[in-house]
Write a protein that holds these residues in place. Structure first.
Motif, PDB file in Angstrom:
ATOM      1  N   GLN A  75       3.106-101.999  -2.314  1.00 57.68           N
ATOM      2  CA  GLN A  75       2.011-102.476  -3.160  1.00 57.68           C
ATOM      3  C   GLN A  75       1.558-101.373  -4.121  1.00 57.68           C
ATOM      4  O   GLN A  75       1.325-101.613  -5.294  1.00 57.68           O
ATOM      5  CB  GLN A  75       0.842-102.951  -2.308  1.00 57.68           C
ATOM      6  CG  GLN A  75      -0.316-103.485  -3.125  1.00 57.68           C
ATOM      7  CD  GLN A  75      -1.473-103.947  -2.258  1.00 57.68           C
ATOM      8  OE1 GLN A  75      -1.576-103.593  -1.085  1.00 57.68           O
ATOM      9  NE2 GLN A  75      -2.337-104.748  -2.831  1.00 57.68           N
ATOM     10  N   MET A  76       1.437-100.144  -3.615  1.00 63.15           N
ATOM     11  CA  MET A  76       1.042 -99.013  -4.455  1.00 63.15           C
ATOM     12  C   MET A  76       2.072 -98.779  -5.554  1.00 63.15           C
ATOM     13  O   MET A  76       1.724 -98.559  -6.713  1.00 63.15           O
ATOM     14  CB  MET A  76       0.870 -97.751  -3.596  1.00 63.15           C
ATOM     15  CG  MET A  76       0.373 -96.530  -4.351  1.00 63.15           C
ATOM     16  SD  MET A  76       1.617 -95.474  -5.187  1.00 63.15           S
ATOM     17  CE  MET A  76       2.758 -95.081  -3.919  1.00 63.15           C
ATOM     18  N   LEU A  77       3.366 -98.850  -5.196  1.00 61.08           N
ATOM     19  CA  LEU A  77       4.411 -98.678  -6.204  1.00 61.08           C
ATOM     20  C   LEU A  77       4.322 -99.774  -7.269  1.00 61.08           C
ATOM     21  O   LEU A  77       4.518 -99.512  -8.456  1.00 61.08           O
ATOM     22  CB  LEU A  77       5.794 -98.687  -5.562  1.00 61.08           C
ATOM     23  CG  LEU A  77       6.151 -97.482  -4.694  1.00 61.08           C
ATOM     24  CD1 LEU A  77       7.517 -97.695  -4.037  1.00 61.08           C
ATOM     25  CD2 LEU A  77       6.136 -96.193  -5.493  1.00 61.08           C
ATOM     26  N   GLY A  78       4.009-100.977  -6.845  1.00 60.64           N
ATOM     27  CA  GLY A  78       3.838-102.074  -7.786  1.00 60.64           C
ATOM     28  C   GLY A  78       2.664-101.830  -8.729  1.00 60.64           C
ATOM     29  O   GLY A  78       2.744-102.113  -9.929  1.00 60.64           O
ATOM     30  N   GLN A  79       1.577-101.274  -8.214  1.00 62.49           N
ATOM     31  CA  GLN A  79       0.401-101.015  -9.027  1.00 62.49           C
ATOM     32  C   GLN A  79       0.655 -99.976 -10.112  1.00 62.49           C
ATOM     33  O   GLN A  79       0.057-100.049 -11.180  1.00 62.49           O
ATOM     34  CB  GLN A  79      -0.766-100.572  -8.147  1.00 62.49           C
ATOM     35  CG  GLN A  79      -1.330-101.682  -7.295  1.00 62.49           C
ATOM     36  CD  GLN A  79      -2.358-101.200  -6.296  1.00 62.49           C
ATOM     37  OE1 GLN A  79      -2.499-100.009  -6.027  1.00 62.49           O
ATOM     38  NE2 GLN A  79      -3.080-102.145  -5.710  1.00 62.49           N
ATOM     39  N   ILE A  80       1.545 -99.027  -9.849  1.00 60.62           N
ATOM     40  CA  ILE A  80       1.848 -98.021 -10.878  1.00 60.62           C
ATOM     41  C   ILE A  80       3.033 -98.442 -11.750  1.00 60.62           C
ATOM     42  O   ILE A  80       3.448 -97.706 -12.625  1.00 60.62           O
ATOM     43  CB  ILE A  80       2.081 -96.623 -10.268  1.00 60.62           C
ATOM     44  CG1 ILE A  80       3.322 -96.591  -9.369  1.00 60.62           C
ATOM     45  CG2 ILE A  80       0.838 -96.140  -9.550  1.00 60.62           C
ATOM     46  CD1 ILE A  80       3.736 -95.182  -8.935  1.00 60.62           C
ATOM     47  N   GLY A  81       3.571 -99.628 -11.483  1.00 63.30           N
ATOM     48  CA  GLY A  81       4.660-100.173 -12.310  1.00 63.30           C
ATOM     49  C   GLY A  81       6.023 -99.596 -12.001  1.00 63.30           C
ATOM     50  O   GLY A  81       6.925 -99.626 -12.843  1.00 63.30           O
ATOM     51  N   ALA A  82       6.206 -99.080 -10.785  1.00 70.58           N
ATOM     52  CA  ALA A  82       7.450 -98.396 -10.434  1.00 70.58           C
ATOM     53  C   ALA A  82       8.547 -99.308  -9.880  1.00 70.58           C
ATOM     54  O   ALA A  82       9.649 -98.842  -9.634  1.00 70.58           O
ATOM     55  CB  ALA A  82       7.159 -97.291  -9.421  1.00 70.58           C
ATOM     56  N   LEU A  83       8.254-100.585  -9.678  1.00 76.53           N
ATOM     57  CA  LEU A  83       9.235-101.470  -9.046  1.00 76.53           C
ATOM     58  C   LEU A  83       9.775-102.535 -10.004  1.00 76.53           C
ATOM     59  O   LEU A  83       9.072-103.005 -10.868  1.00 76.53           O
ATOM     60  CB  LEU A  83       8.615-102.186  -7.843  1.00 76.53           C
ATOM     61  CG  LEU A  83       8.263-101.330  -6.647  1.00 76.53           C
ATOM     62  CD1 LEU A  83       7.615-102.190  -5.584  1.00 76.53           C
ATOM     63  CD2 LEU A  83       9.486-100.634  -6.087  1.00 76.53           C
ATOM     64  N   GLU A  84      11.024-102.873  -9.771  1.00 77.56           N
ATOM     65  CA  GLU A  84      11.627-104.041 -10.409  1.00 77.56           C
ATOM     66  C   GLU A  84      12.254-104.879  -9.311  1.00 77.56           C
ATOM     67  O   GLU A  84      12.609-104.361  -8.260  1.00 77.56           O
ATOM     68  CB  GLU A  84      12.666-103.645 -11.462  1.00 77.56           C
ATOM     69  CG  GLU A  84      13.881-102.944 -10.916  1.00 77.56           C
ATOM     70  CD  GLU A  84      14.860-102.532 -11.999  1.00 77.56           C
ATOM     71  OE1 GLU A  84      16.063-102.615 -11.720  1.00 77.56           O
ATOM     72  OE2 GLU A  84      14.431-102.151 -13.077  1.00 77.56           O
ATOM     73  N   GLU A  85      12.355-106.152  -9.548  1.00 79.11           N
ATOM     74  CA  GLU A  85      12.912-107.056  -8.533  1.00 79.11           C
ATOM     75  C   GLU A  85      14.417-106.925  -8.433  1.00 79.11           C
ATOM     76  O   GLU A  85      15.158-106.644  -9.234  1.00 79.11           O
ATOM     77  CB  GLU A  85      12.547-108.495  -8.836  1.00 79.11           C
ATOM     78  CG  GLU A  85      11.050-108.741  -8.691  1.00 79.11           C
ATOM     79  CD  GLU A  85      10.504-108.498  -7.312  1.00 79.11           C
ATOM     80  OE1 GLU A  85      11.154-108.862  -6.317  1.00 79.11           O
ATOM     81  OE2 GLU A  85       9.412-107.941  -7.208  1.00 79.11           O
TER      82      GLU A  85
END
Length: 85
Positions: A75-85
């Motif tokens: 969730q934290m990685l998603g909040q900083i925009g670090a993830l792609e599906e």
């Protein structure tokens, strides 16, 4: 799920960072040992089941707690925009 292009896992002076190069200026996100391992696994495209298995292998922890901790980190990685599906 994978670490998005523009984010790199770096070790500087024995400290791990997830470096965000997507901004005008690079942003460093400090990681502990577990966070660095999770980011390395995510860079390789490891799925949630494999992530949990590797953390359980590496550390003495309860499965339910590991699942919760990984979900919070993701969730934290998603909040900083670090993830792609």
């Amino acid at each position: 799920m994978k670490i998005r292009q523009g984010f790199l896992l770096k070790e500087i002076a024995n400290q791990s960072y997830l470096v965000d190069y997507t901004k005008e200026r690079a942003v460093l996100h400090s990681l502990n040992e577990t966070g660095a391992l999770l980011c390395a696994l995510l860079t390789a495209g490891t799925d949630m089941t494999e992530l949990q298995g590797r953390i359980l292998e590496e550390y003495q922890a309860e499965e339910a707690q590991v699942g919760k901790d990984i979900a919070e980190f993701i969730q934290m990685l998603g909040q900083i925009g670090a993830l792609e599906e």
